[in-house]
Write a protein that holds these residues in place. Structure first.
Motif, PDB file in Angstrom:
ATOM      1  N   SER A   1       0.839  -1.187   0.000  1.00 33.55           N
ATOM      2  CA  SER A   1       0.000   0.000   0.000  1.00 33.55           C
ATOM      3  C   SER A   1       0.873   1.234   0.000  1.00 33.55           C
ATOM      4  O   SER A   1       2.056   1.174   0.293  1.00 33.55           O
ATOM      5  CB  SER A   1      -0.910   0.002   1.218  1.00 33.55           C
TER       6      SER A   1
ATOM      7  N   ASN B   1      -4.445   6.066   2.400  1.00 32.37           N
ATOM      8  CA  ASN B   1      -3.642   4.931   1.978  1.00 32.37           C
ATOM      9  C   ASN B   1      -4.386   4.158   0.926  1.00 32.37           C
ATOM     10  O   ASN B   1      -5.577   3.942   1.035  1.00 32.37           O
ATOM     11  CB  ASN B   1      -3.415   4.008   3.169  1.00 32.37           C
ATOM     12  N   GLN B   2      -3.676   3.742  -0.070  1.00 31.40           N
ATOM     13  CA  GLN B   2      -4.311   2.974  -1.122  1.00 31.40           C
ATOM     14  C   GLN B   2      -3.643   1.619  -1.225  1.00 31.40           C
ATOM     15  O   GLN B   2      -2.436   1.529  -1.085  1.00 31.40           O
ATOM     16  CB  GLN B   2      -4.067   3.678  -2.453  1.00 31.40           C
ATOM     17  N   THR B   3      -4.434   0.616  -1.514  1.00 33.42           N
ATOM     18  CA  THR B   3      -3.821  -0.659  -1.838  1.00 33.42           C
ATOM     19  C   THR B   3      -3.276  -0.560  -3.257  1.00 33.42           C
ATOM     20  O   THR B   3      -3.994  -0.235  -4.175  1.00 33.42           O
ATOM     21  CB  THR B   3      -4.861  -1.783  -1.767  1.00 33.42           C
TER      22      THR B   3
ATOM     23  N   ARG C   1      -5.785   0.298  -9.334  1.00 35.32           N
ATOM     24  CA  ARG C   1      -5.844   0.573  -7.904  1.00 35.32           C
ATOM     25  C   ARG C   1      -7.247   0.956  -7.472  1.00 35.32           C
ATOM     26  O   ARG C   1      -7.733   0.499  -6.449  1.00 35.32           O
ATOM     27  CB  ARG C   1      -4.887   1.716  -7.558  1.00 35.32           C
TER      28      ARG C   1
END
Ligand code: ADP
Length: 908
Positions: free
Chosen positions: A225, A369-371, A783
């Protein structure tokens, strides 16, 4: 049914072993010949075998020679000759199966045979170990053997730089942990240049402790992430723009004077389009704000992201309204579900839209937060062309390995007969009585000079026992599962007379407890000491052995290693792992589990029955019940839990399969883009697809002219792709223009426009630019797709009320989302390429370098985080019977900081 299955497996096992034994005879027959080799001849023999393979010989036909060579090489390098049972095990590995071999039978050395044979292909063999310490140790230790044979060995561990990684993967044989191999795979699929990728295909993997990786860790995926570049400032500044531009009262129509205004809103498609005038105005204001250099165009390749932010701001102001699409709550924008009206706390719109709305409402802008990428071990390891595993305990899970991984388990007999005495469980009424008995047993062993290993199911229990032992002044060591190197030292001592070692389940696996203590390190030091002559080495080795032998004998006399279990684990396999640490290579040893009615497994599954028995027997205090019947009823409770866990894993896998198929498609596309120097054909077909799709929105297929919305089409072509065509005029002036003709003309116009652009910047620069845009767009859309899938999965169980099968629903919707994803990638790439203005060849190059910046990139896996930070992970997975006790809105006990329902609770 189970016993019937057992019988079938049993006889199949015998048949397989019989086949393998024939092979071993052939290998053994070659031994006298290979004994004649000089040391130099081994590397030469490897070359010959490689050549034979290249010339079409199968690995199967090369097996006897290859195995015989490795065995003899091992004799020369280590003084260890592979036992025949090790040959059997390695044949199983070569055949893509799981070799179950008892602890201490020498799996590390066993694997070398199959590793060598398969490395002859030159495609790379991966050996997966449970931790980085073992990866390094085995690569170094077994590396001596491989180097002697003329093969190269690499090891992959965290924090290596890219060049080191690439070199390690280039080696014939690569050691590393499951995490490292998995993360490298994901990282490779985030690279922007083909040459930055680390791995060169997934050909053959041998997974050590395969049960712990494919079964115990099956529920926690690997996740990478990160945060997108922090653009908080830009969102805030861009937010002033929409009020300064005017919205048109209606859509523009050709041949009519364009309505006053800068943009119009397409509510159906949730889009905003900017007019020519709006464009000029926006550029002027942006220049005044200092966001756009004077005299430069928003369509410049440099300003793609500025344009993106402008559109976000316009959409936030014109399509999203407070108390309709969202509410403002505690300084946060909370989305309102458009169908149910429920608040969707924690969810965010993707692609920067949420931040644009935050800027509009003046609340804190969150850089979420991004995976970026994720995969489960199941799906990672299933990608290998050939997969094999080894473990001391696969038998109880053989069915699952077969069902899910198509991996067959072969039980390899021990080299010498097993001598361990497994005593029946002792069950006490209370914890206090249980611990009392445990301490007594430990004390007794210690006094008699018998080493003892105490296994617990939690760190908490380890500490509890440790504190008790301190009260009694009994010296002991506690294995902390995260300090692997230190752990190996403790284990090396654990077999000394009277030593007491406490360990939780996983701790210390992969290192062998030798009765009398291990002298492996001293031996290795002497053997590799360049200052010693052969004779001196022999003398020193003998001296060490002479010292060690009586100690070893003393421990054997005291009964070998004693194993004490303080609780039954919910899986029999984990208990077997603990027991398996005693009785290695025909050593004496014994084991016993102490239980109480307070243990959670007993409480939930077997308590009532056992309590009834105990009461009937009127047992006095501190008197345990010990009977085969009790042990059996506990085992049947364990079987129930195992079956339930299997179902959960299978469910999870079925959900994950959907994402997995999609990931494969996206990664394959991505790799194709990475690897080809020119993707103009792909781009051409995307262009045709995107423009045709748009065209069909306004001019449906096989429709009457009256149904056509030529005005809308003209305006949208202009605003989206900057294609200006007097379509209405064409239709008016020329008769017999069909819809097909019209589409042809639009497509032709788009081709010409693109062609002109290519002429200005030059083909090579343009190709690089195309690739960069394509990769960026795939990554960004993928994403946000991952996020959508997540949301879908969280929400899908609500559909259950409508009597639909959630899994089927999930599959159907995930598919729809995926085809949207592909459309979005297509549309975006074509839009950017059609509208971008590139002044000079240099400008194109600049874009090419622009790999999107991600900050705070983190690698998540229960083990991995902890290993990197040196912290203890605590609970990484909840025992199933604990699940209902955590409220859905409580913090998840795994320590992720997320709410339970968004974390481990999701599985339920
Ligand atoms: P496992 O992983 O199966 O528990 P290891 O690979 O740790 O076992 O090996 C256990 C011990 O047995 C090691 O010290 C190793 O050196 C030794 N060993 C393995 N194979 C042989 C052999 N063929 N001859 C002598 N010692 C061996």
């Amino acid at each position: 049914m189970v016993s019937l299955l057992k019988k079938l497996i049993g006889s199949r096992n015998d048949r397989l072993l019989k086949q393998y034994r024939k092979m071993v005879e052939r290998i053994n027959a070659l031994e006298p010949e290979i004994k004649q080799y000089t040391d130099e001849q081994f590397a030469a023999a490897t070359l010959e075998l490689r050549e034979a393979y290249q010339q079409g010989k199968s690995l199967d036909s090369l097996l006897p020679k290859a195995f015989a060579i490795v065995r003899e090489a091992s004799v020369r390098v280590f003084g260890m000759r592979h036992f025949d049972v090790q040959m059997l095990g390695s044949i199983a590995l070569h055949n893509g199966k799981i070799a179950e071999m008892r602890t201490g039978e020498g799996k590390t050395l066993m694997a070398t045979l199959a590793v060598y044979l398969n490395a002859l292909t030159g495609k790379g063999v991966h050996v997966i170990t449970v931790n980085d310490y073992l990866a390094r140790r085995d690569a170094e230790w077994m590396g001596r053997l491989y180097n002697f044979l003329g093969m190269s060995v690499g090891v992959v561990v965290p924090q290596q730089d890219n060049a080191e990684k690439i070199a390690a993967y280039q080696a014939d044989i690569t050691y590393g942990t499951n995490n490292e191999f998995g993360f490298d795979y994901l990282r490779d699929n985030m690279e922007y240049r083909a040459e930055d990728r680390r791995q060169r295909g997934l050909h053959f993997a041998i997974v050590d402790e395969v049960d712990s990786i494919l079964i115990d860790e099956a529920r926690t995926p690997l996740i990478i992430s990160g945060q997108a570049e922090d653009n908080t400032e830009l969102y805030i500044r861009m937010n002033v723009l929409p009020p300064m531009l005017t919205r048109m009262s209606e859509e523009p129509r050709p041949q009519e004077p364009e309505p006053e205004g800068d943009y119009w809103v397409d509510e159906k498609n949730q889009q905003v389009h900017i007019s020519e005038a709006g464009h000029v105005n926006a550029e002027r204001i942006l220049a005044e704000l200092g966001l756009l250099p004077e005299g430069e165009s928003l369509y410049d390749s440099r300003h793609i992201s500025l344009m993106h932010h402008l559109m976000l701001a316009l959409r936030a102001h014109n399509l999203f309204f407070r108390d309709q699409q969202y509410v403002v709550q505690d300084d946060e924008i909370v989305i309102v579900d458009e169908f149910t009206g429920r608040l969707m706390s924690g969810r965010r719109w993707s692609d920067g839209l949420h931040q644009a709305v935050e800027a509009k409402e003046g609340v804190r802008i969150q850089n979420e937060n991004q995976t970026l990428a994720s995969i489960t071990f199941q799906n990672f390891f299933r990608m290998y062309e050939k997969l094999a595993g080894m473990t001391g305990t696969a038998d109880t899970e053989a069915y699952e390995f077969q069902e899910i991984y198509s991996l067959e388990t072969v039980i390899i007999p021990t080299n010498r007969p097993m001598q361990r005495l497994d005593q029946n469980d002792q069950v006490f009424k209370t914890d206090a009585e249980k611990f009392h008995a445990i301490i007594n047993d430990i004390k007794d062993c210690h006094e008699r000079g018998q080493p003892v290993l105490v296994g617990t199911t939690s760190i908490e229990n380890s500490e509890l026992i440790s504190n008790r032992l301190k009260e009694y002044k009994l010296p002991h060591e506690v294995l902390n599962a995260k300090q692997h190197a230190r752990e190996a030292d403790i284990v090396a001592e654990a077999g000394k007379p009277g030593h007491i070692t406490i360990a939780t389940n996983m701790a210390g696996r992969g290192t062998d407890i030798v009765l009398g203590g291990s002298i492996a390190r001293q031996v290795a030091e002497i053997q590799t000491n360049p200052d010693l002559s052969e004779q001196e080495k022999q003398q020193q080795l003998e001296a060490i052995r002479a010292e060690w032998l009586p100690v070893n004998e003393q421990v054997k006399q005291a009964g070998g290693l004693r194993i004490i279990g303080t609780e039954r684990h919910e899986s029999r396999r984990i208990d077997n792992q603990l027991r398996g640490r005693a009785g290695r290579q025909g050593d004496p040893g014994s084991s016993r589990f102490y239980l109480s009615l307070d243990d959670s497994l007993m409480r939930i599954f077997a308590g009532d029955r056992v309590r009834a028995i105990m009461e009937r027997l009127r047992l006095p205090e501190n008197e345990p019940i010990e009977a085969r019947m009790v042990t059996r009823s506990i085992e049947s409770a364990q079987r129930k839990v195992e079956a339930r866990n299997f179902d959960i894993r299978k469910q999870l896998l079925e959900y994950d399969d959907v994402a997995n198929d999609q990931r494969k498609v996206i990664y394959a596309q991505r790799n194709e883009v990475l690897e080809s120097s020119d993707i103009s054909e792909t781009i051409a077909s995307l262009r045709v697809a995107a423009i045709t799709r748009m065209f069909r929105d306004f001019v449906p297929e096989e429709s009457m002219e009256e149904q056509w919305d030529i005005a809308g089409l003209t305006a949208t072509l202009e605003s989206t792709y900057q294609i200006s065509m007097p379509l209405a005029e064409i239709l008016e002036n020329e008769t017999n223009v069909t819809e097909e003709d019209l589409l042809e003309r639009v497509l032709e116009q788009s081709r010409v426009q693109l062609e002109e652009k290519i002429q200005t910047v030059g083909q090579p620069n343009w190709s690089n630019f195309e690739r960069a845009i394509m990769l960026q767009s795939i990554d960004m859309q993928w994403r946000s797709h991952l996020l959508s899938l997540d949301h879908l999965r969280q929400g899908i169980h609500l559909r259950g009320y409508a009597q639909k099968d959630p899994k089927q629903e999930y599959k159907r919707e995930a598919f729809a989302l995926f085809s949207d994803l592909l459309d979005r990638i297509c549309d975006e790439v074509v839009r950017v390429l059609m509208t971008v203005r590139i002044q000079s060849p240099e400008a194109a190059e600049q874009i090419e370098q622009e790999k999107p910046v991600m900050e705070n990139v983190r690698f998540h896996h229960s083990d991995y985080d902890a290993a990197l930070s040196g912290e203890d992970p605590g609970i990484d997975e909840l025992p199933v019977d604990e699940v209902p006790r955590v409220g859905r809105n409580d913090a998840c006990p795994c320590g992720s900081g997320k709410k339970y329902k968004h974390c481990h609770g999701r599985i339920n």
